[in-house]
Design a protein around this motif. Structure first.
Motif, PDB file in Angstrom:
ATOM      1  N   SER A 213      -9.947   4.195   8.292  1.00  0.00           N
ATOM      2  CA  SER A 213      -8.864   3.221   8.439  1.00  0.00           C
ATOM      3  C   SER A 213      -9.110   1.949   7.636  1.00  0.00           C
ATOM      4  CB  SER A 213      -8.696   2.854   9.926  1.00  0.00           C
ATOM      5  OG  SER A 213      -8.295   3.979  10.677  1.00  0.00           O
ATOM      6  N   LEU A 214     -10.225   1.893   6.919  1.00  0.00           N
ATOM      7  CA  LEU A 214     -10.600   0.665   6.230  1.00  0.00           C
ATOM      8  C   LEU A 214      -9.550   0.225   5.210  1.00  0.00           C
ATOM      9  CD1 LEU A 214     -12.647  -1.580   5.743  1.00  0.00           C
ATOM     10  CD2 LEU A 214     -13.861  -0.063   4.168  1.00  0.00           C
ATOM     11  N   THR A 215      -9.069   1.153   4.396  1.00  0.00           N
ATOM     12  CA  THR A 215      -8.069   0.793   3.392  1.00  0.00           C
ATOM     13  C   THR A 215      -6.778   0.320   4.052  1.00  0.00           C
ATOM     14  OG1 THR A 215      -8.972   2.353   1.773  1.00  0.00           O
ATOM     15  CG2 THR A 215      -6.714   1.632   1.435  1.00  0.00           C
ATOM     16  N   HIS A 216      -6.391   0.962   5.164  1.00  0.00           N
ATOM     17  CA  HIS A 216      -5.196   0.557   5.903  1.00  0.00           C
ATOM     18  C   HIS A 216      -5.335  -0.877   6.405  1.00  0.00           C
ATOM     19  CE1 HIS A 216      -1.685   0.851   8.455  1.00  0.00           C
ATOM     20  NE2 HIS A 216      -2.409   0.599   9.533  1.00  0.00           N
ATOM     21  N   ILE A 217      -6.511  -1.217   6.930  1.00  0.00           N
ATOM     22  CA  ILE A 217      -6.745  -2.577   7.412  1.00  0.00           C
ATOM     23  C   ILE A 217      -6.759  -3.552   6.246  1.00  0.00           C
ATOM     24  CG2 ILE A 217      -8.353  -4.089   8.625  1.00  0.00           C
ATOM     25  CD1 ILE A 217      -6.887  -2.030  10.397  1.00  0.00           C
ATOM     26  N   ARG A 218      -7.448  -3.189   5.182  1.00  0.00           N
ATOM     27  CA  ARG A 218      -7.513  -4.062   4.011  1.00  0.00           C
ATOM     28  C   ARG A 218      -6.122  -4.362   3.461  1.00  0.00           C
ATOM     29  NH1 ARG A 218     -10.654  -5.876   0.431  1.00  0.00           N
ATOM     30  NH2 ARG A 218     -12.500  -4.857   1.253  1.00  0.00           N
ATOM     31  N   THR A 219      -5.280  -3.369   3.427  1.00  0.00           N
ATOM     32  CA  THR A 219      -3.952  -3.523   2.850  1.00  0.00           C
ATOM     33  C   THR A 219      -3.030  -4.362   3.728  1.00  0.00           C
ATOM     34  OG1 THR A 219      -4.142  -1.360   1.764  1.00  0.00           O
ATOM     35  CG2 THR A 219      -1.927  -2.250   2.010  1.00  0.00           C
ATOM     36  N   ASN A 220      -3.203  -4.267   5.046  1.00  0.00           N
ATOM     37  CA  ASN A 220      -2.224  -4.855   5.959  1.00  0.00           C
ATOM     38  C   ASN A 220      -2.693  -6.080   6.736  1.00  0.00           C
ATOM     39  OD1 ASN A 220       0.181  -2.846   5.881  1.00  0.00           O
ATOM     40  ND2 ASN A 220      -1.615  -1.534   6.068  1.00  0.00           N
ATOM     41  N   ALA A 221      -3.985  -6.346   6.773  1.00  0.00           N
ATOM     42  CA  ALA A 221      -4.475  -7.504   7.528  1.00  0.00           C
ATOM     43  C   ALA A 221      -4.046  -8.804   6.843  1.00  0.00           C
ATOM     44  CB  ALA A 221      -5.987  -7.444   7.660  1.00  0.00           C
ATOM     45  N   LYS A 222      -3.485  -9.717   7.624  1.00  0.00           N
ATOM     46  CA  LYS A 222      -3.060 -11.022   7.117  1.00  0.00           C
ATOM     47  C   LYS A 222      -4.052 -12.105   7.517  1.00  0.00           C
ATOM     48  CE  LYS A 222       0.634  -8.942   5.696  1.00  0.00           C
ATOM     49  NZ  LYS A 222       0.761  -8.549   4.271  1.00  0.00           N
TER      50      LYS A 222
END
Length: 337
Positions: free
Chosen positions: A284-293
């Motif tokens: 899930s790392l890429t998902h978090i990187r892409t969407n975390a504000k």
């Protein structure tokens, strides 16, 4: 399956036949299917399509078609149905949990001959993977799968929440006591209503078992005999201690929501600021990187300090280094915001 890994590419009954009989200059390409699940957040389905497209372009004698088959269990069911129908996929990405069962049932075949035809020994072939991943692919010294989509549980932390609670985001929890204490400080309430959870972890099938296995290993134990899969340790002190710790986060410390938590709901709560920490897959790392504000940090399972933990560290750092243009200088607890 070890807590380090979750998936393996398993050889379908048609794999060796498809590649062995394909002539070097066939007039029409040999058509094969690859079944694959998408059990974590992100764009794995799109990435898989891109990988298959690249493979087809480089291997014009073969036309591979990716087929999304749902969860791990759904993928197993659909694979077996295709076999019974006489149309088995050439390869399947599947939970390594199923490896031994598929071998016993005669539903997969060894890759030894293919590896030999490529001029390699089994040891040389498996040598390109971390040793901790070999159990996902090797049975009785024969190779039945290829480690793929490997992942390990990772602690994700909202750095802003840490600062707000008087915690140092440069010093993340290293044991269960520190993790519980941090979660208590991070949890917010308005009366009896929780507005922000200190920590969340997925407990749905089969994500929850994987997280519990990681906690068990963090507690110095195993929940099954890695050399003999028929022996399980569900009532061992290390296993019961891990389950008690997770239960205490819910019932005693009241820093983790009760009930079944799905992986997608956990990541959504973290990204929306409704959870300050979460245990979730490196997948899930890429998902978090892409969407975390917000700035966030990652760390290894609190309390883990053993050979398996070292293997996890190498795996996580390997994943992170592939995003080096964004991450920069890497270290444990490196700033991800």
């Amino acid at each position: 399956m070890t807590s380090t890994t979750r998936r393996s590419v398993l050889a379908g009954a048609a794999l060796a036949a498809s590649f062995a009989v394909a002539p070097a200059f066939a007039q029409a390409p040999t058509e094969i299917e690859l079944f694959f699940p998408v059990p974590v957040d992100g764009q794995l389905a799109r990435d898989m399509t891109a990988l298959i497209k690249e493979f087809n372009e480089k291997n014009p004698a073969i036309k591979a078609t990716p087929v999304y088959t749902g969860s791990y269990d759904e993928t197993l069911i659909k694979t077996r149905a295709a076999m019974k129908a006489g149309k088995p996929p050439a390869a399947v990405i599947m939970s390594a949990n199923f490896l031994l069962d598929l071998k016993i049932e005669g539903e997969i075949q060894k890759l030894d001959d293919l590896i030999k035809a490529d001029g390699k020994t089994n040891d040389a072939y498996m040598g390109q993977f971390f040793r901790a991943l070999h159990g996902n692919a090797v049975l009785d010294r024969s190779v039945y799968g290829v480690p793929f989509h490997n992942s390990t549980p990772l602690l994700y932390v909202n750095a802003d929440h840490f600062k707000e609670a008087g915690l140092d985001p440069e010093k993340l929890p290293t044991n269960w006591e520190e993790l519980a204490a941090a979660a208590r400080k991070l949890t917010k309430r308005e009366g009896d209503r929780v507005t922000r959870w200190g920590i969340m972890a997925p407990s749905n099938y089969d994500y929850g078992g994987w997280i519990l296995q990681a906690l068990t290993q963090s507690n110095g134990g195993q929940w099954f005999n890695v050399d003999y899969g028929g022996e399980v340790y569900y009532d061992s002190p290390s296993m019961l201690g891990a389950l008690t710790f997770w239960s205490d986060l819910v019932a005693k410390h009241k820093v983790h929501p009760a009930g079944v938590q799905a992986g997608g709901a956990v990541s959504t709560a973290f990204l929306s600021g409704q959870a300050s920490m979460m245990l979730l897959s490196t997948g899930s790392l890429t998902h978090i990187r892409t969407n975390a504000k917000f700035p966030y940090k990652v760390a290894f399972d609190a309390g883990r300090d053993d050979e398996r933990g070292a293997a996890d560290r190498h795996l996580v750092l390997h994943v992170l280094r592939h995003e080096g243009d964004l991450v920069g200088e890497l270290r444990v607890g490196a700033d991800m915001g």
